[in-house]
Scaffold this motif. Structure first.
Motif, PDB file in Angstrom:
ATOM      1  N   PHE A  20      22.060  63.905  16.810  1.00 43.21           N
ATOM      2  CA  PHE A  20      20.641  64.284  16.800  1.00 43.21           C
ATOM      3  C   PHE A  20      20.361  65.338  15.737  1.00 43.21           C
ATOM      4  N   THR A  21      21.282  66.252  15.541  1.00 41.80           N
ATOM      5  CA  THR A  21      21.098  67.297  14.525  1.00 41.80           C
ATOM      6  C   THR A  21      20.979  66.685  13.128  1.00 41.80           C
ATOM      7  N   LEU A  22      21.806  65.703  12.859  1.00 42.04           N
ATOM      8  CA  LEU A  22      21.788  65.071  11.541  1.00 42.04           C
ATOM      9  C   LEU A  22      20.685  64.017  11.399  1.00 42.04           C
ATOM     10  N   ALA A  23      20.283  63.395  12.498  1.00 44.02           N
ATOM     11  CA  ALA A  23      19.350  62.270  12.423  1.00 44.02           C
ATOM     12  C   ALA A  23      17.881  62.675  12.454  1.00 44.02           C
ATOM     13  N   TRP A  24      17.534  63.821  13.020  1.00 45.34           N
ATOM     14  CA  TRP A  24      16.105  64.117  13.208  1.00 45.34           C
ATOM     15  C   TRP A  24      15.315  64.140  11.909  1.00 45.34           C
ATOM     16  N   PRO A  25      15.830  64.641  10.772  1.00 41.80           N
ATOM     17  CA  PRO A  25      15.011  64.592   9.549  1.00 41.80           C
ATOM     18  C   PRO A  25      14.712  63.153   9.098  1.00 41.80           C
ATOM     19  N   ILE A  26      15.667  62.273   9.271  1.00 41.20           N
ATOM     20  CA  ILE A  26      15.469  60.872   8.890  1.00 41.20           C
ATOM     21  C   ILE A  26      14.448  60.212   9.800  1.00 41.20           C
TER      22      ILE A  26
END
Length: 163
Positions: A20-26
């Motif tokens: 979730f930390t890495l995916a939220w900007p995408i």
């Protein structure tokens, strides 16, 4: 480089939090793109010829998506380089990779935008279509390729005069 619990938690423990930390900007970027497309469809649906206008948008979308994908791919490649340098402890190299990626993607965006603007009719001619949506697609595609506001106003004026 800081080593508090937030930094180390991305490589330790459950996969859910780092994902979730890495995916939220995408996810946010994709949601904004969908909102943009919905706004286009709503706006075009209120014109004098809504079926032709929405058809023109549908015809032009694969070309728009092609150009967006090129930019997105280059951005992801740059992000990967920055992540590799950051992970290896090379903050100066990461900064250099980030600035070079930004400069390169900006230049590519201008070049691809110009090519897209100049080759709109040729590219749309390769797609199956009826004559009416093709003309509207051409104007819409040229607008999304980054033409100036004066060209946008003339496109709007010419479509308004045809109603």
């Amino acid at each position: 480089m800081s080593t508090d619990s937030t930094d180390s938690s991305i490589t330790e423990g459950s996969l859910v939090r780092p994902l979730f930390t890495l995916a939220w900007p995408i996810v946010v970027t994709q949601l904004l793109q969908v909102a943009y497309n919905i706004a286009d469809t709503i706006w075009l649906g209120r014109t004098a010829y809504p079926s032709a206008a929405v058809g023109a948008l549908s015809l032009a979308f694969p070309l728009i998506f092609l150009f967006l994908s090129v930019g997105g791919g280059l951005t992801v490649a740059g992000s990967t380089l920055v992540a590799q340098y950051t992970g290896a402890g090379g903050d100066e190299d990461a900064s250099k990779a980030a600035s070079q990626t930004l400069a390169f993607v900006t230049v590519i965006a201008v070049v691809v935008g110009a090519i897209g603007y100049l080759s709109t009719d040729l590219l749309l001619g390769l797609l199956p279509r009826t004559p009416r949506p093709r003309g509207r697609s051409s104007r819409w595609r040229a607008t999304t390729c980054g033409c100036s506001s004066s060209v946008r106003r003339s496109c709007s004026a010419s479509s308004s005069s045809r109603r």
